[in-house]
Design an enzyme around this catalytic site. Structure first.
Site, PDB file in Angstrom:
ATOM      1  N   GLY A  31       3.369  44.149 168.026  1.00 37.68           N
ATOM      2  CA  GLY A  31       3.279  43.012 167.108  1.00 37.68           C
ATOM      3  C   GLY A  31       4.396  42.009 167.316  1.00 37.68           C
ATOM      4  O   GLY A  31       5.005  41.978 168.395  1.00 37.68           O
ATOM      5  N   GLY A  36       4.091  34.919 175.102  1.00 37.19           N
ATOM      6  CA  GLY A  36       4.109  35.887 176.208  1.00 37.19           C
ATOM      7  C   GLY A  36       2.995  36.922 176.042  1.00 37.19           C
ATOM      8  O   GLY A  36       2.266  37.237 176.995  1.00 37.19           O
ATOM      9  N   HIS A  37       2.837  37.432 174.813  1.00 38.51           N
ATOM     10  CA  HIS A  37       1.744  38.388 174.560  1.00 38.51           C
ATOM     11  C   HIS A  37       0.392  37.704 174.784  1.00 38.51           C
ATOM     12  O   HIS A  37      -0.535  38.299 175.340  1.00 38.51           O
ATOM     13  CB  HIS A  37       1.788  38.890 173.108  1.00 38.51           C
ATOM     14  CG  HIS A  37       2.987  39.719 172.776  1.00 38.51           C
ATOM     15  ND1 HIS A  37       4.009  39.254 171.985  1.00 38.51           N
ATOM     16  CD2 HIS A  37       3.315  40.994 173.112  1.00 38.51           C
ATOM     17  CE1 HIS A  37       4.929  40.204 171.840  1.00 38.51           C
ATOM     18  NE2 HIS A  37       4.533  41.273 172.513  1.00 38.51           N
ATOM     19  N   GLY A 148       3.580  43.452 180.428  1.00 43.64           N
ATOM     20  CA  GLY A 148       4.335  42.294 180.898  1.00 43.64           C
ATOM     21  C   GLY A 148       5.391  42.680 181.925  1.00 43.64           C
ATOM     22  O   GLY A 148       6.047  43.718 181.784  1.00 43.64           O
ATOM     23  N   SER A 186      10.567  36.833 174.085  1.00 39.24           N
ATOM     24  CA  SER A 186      10.745  38.194 173.583  1.00 39.24           C
ATOM     25  C   SER A 186      10.803  38.131 172.063  1.00 39.24           C
ATOM     26  O   SER A 186      11.323  37.162 171.492  1.00 39.24           O
ATOM     27  CB  SER A 186      12.073  38.753 174.121  1.00 39.24           C
ATOM     28  OG  SER A 186      12.476  39.858 173.358  1.00 39.24           O
ATOM     29  N   ARG A 188      12.696  39.700 170.320  1.00 36.40           N
ATOM     30  CA  ARG A 188      14.110  39.747 169.920  1.00 36.40           C
ATOM     31  C   ARG A 188      14.762  38.374 169.862  1.00 36.40           C
ATOM     32  O   ARG A 188      15.799  38.212 169.218  1.00 36.40           O
ATOM     33  CB  ARG A 188      14.909  40.579 170.928  1.00 36.40           C
ATOM     34  CG  ARG A 188      14.662  42.048 170.795  1.00 36.40           C
ATOM     35  CD  ARG A 188      15.248  42.782 171.967  1.00 36.40           C
ATOM     36  NE  ARG A 188      14.902  44.181 171.892  1.00 36.40           N
ATOM     37  CZ  ARG A 188      15.733  45.121 171.482  1.00 36.40           C
ATOM     38  NH1 ARG A 188      16.946  44.831 171.129  1.00 36.40           N
ATOM     39  NH2 ARG A 188      15.340  46.379 171.433  1.00 36.40           N
TER      40      ARG A 188
END
Ligand code: PAF
Length: 291
Positions: A31, A36-37, A148, A186, A188
């Protein structure tokens, strides 16, 4: 988009897709989705199969309980993004379903792939990843699974595991997406302050400078890593976890870099751990993984 909230529902969905002659293409995630996802979802859709994305924050891969407690959860937004991207189904298992009381079986690899780079600072992390990915493969039964390139060590470990355990799934690798300042996307990154972000971009910049030096003939691994350190360590609050040149196949440490190597780094920027790498021979080295 169907929401599958139990293991039985996911199995039934995959069974029906296979019975209809479709391939099941799987993108596992935790999640907090970003572009990127979505690029992995796009790759999945391009394969022409039925696309399922899992969202499961896997507790067994968190070596630091604080990290698990603060992991961003953005479910409503994630579901809207996936529906907008044309995903066919989303699998949302609970931790109790995945790890019922008495759970006692783990998948762990041995050797350099799981004792170097990120494995050193994150004991148990890859055991948690290999275990949950095996469970997800057993439940979803995908023909293709997409990961990825950003998490290079993870994808190499999963490929090794799939080969070693004869898991009947083809692993494909999606290219790393970067923001305009060069930072790889990311979940993060959202923890970085504006100042932190300005420091963090010295990581991709250092890697790019080292890559250019390699292309111009610098092959000493120490010189290449020094280029990255010089970019990073001018900033207060930046700490290097590792910065190493290793072979992509087998993570053999290399005094002299060549096209089969990756220059990989992990840093802490104001306490936020970030990873990035450059494949010195370009992405072609991963082609064997990307059927
Ligand atoms: O890369 C991730 O998001 C996770 O490690 C994965 C592969 C979904 C397993 O929990």
């Amino acid at each position: 988009m169907e929401q599958l909230t139990s293991i039985e529902a996911q199995r039934g969905w995959s069974h029906a897709r296979h019975a209809a002659g479709q391939k099941v293409v799987f993108v596992p995630t935790m999640g907090a989705l970003h572009a990127g996802h979505l690029s992995l979802v796009e790759k999945a859709k391009a394969s022409g199969g039925a696309v399922v994305v899992s969202i499961f924050v896997n507790p067994t891969q968190f070596d630091n309980p604080g990290d698990l407690a603060t992991y961003p959860i953005t479910l409503e937004q994630d579901l809207a993004l996936l529906a907008g991207a044309g995903v066919d189904a989303v699998f949302l298992p609970t931790a109790q379903d995945m790890y019922p009381n008495g759970f006692a079986t783990f998948v762990s690899l041995v050797g350099p792939l799981t004792d170097k780079l990120c494995a050193v600072a994150r004991p148990g992390h890859f055991r948690g990843v290999a275990t949950v990915v095996t469970k997800l493969f057993n439940i979803v039964q995908p023909d293709i699974a997409i990961f990825g390139e950003k998490d290079l060590q993870q994808v190499l470990i999963i490929s090794r595991m799939v080969g070693d355990l004869n898991q009947p799934v083809e692993i494909q690798v999606g290219a790393t997406l970067r923001d305009a300042d060069g930072l790889p996307m990311s979940s993060r990154n959202r923890r970085l302050s504006v100042e932190g972000r300005a420091k963090a971009v010295s990581l991709p910049r250092g890697l790019e400078l080292a890559n250019r030096a390699f292309k111009s003939g610098e092959i000493k691994s120490l010189s290449l890593t020094e280029i990255v350190y010089n970019e990073l360590l001018v900033h207060e609050g930046v700490e290097v976890d590792y910065c190493d040149v290793v072979s992509v196949r087998g993570f053999e440490e290399k005094e002299h870099a060549d096209d089969s190597c990756v220059l990989a780094c992990a840093v802490f920027v104001d306490g936020v751990r970030l990873i990035d790498h450059v494949l010195l021979g370009g992405p072609a080295i991963l082609v064997a993984l990307d059927g």
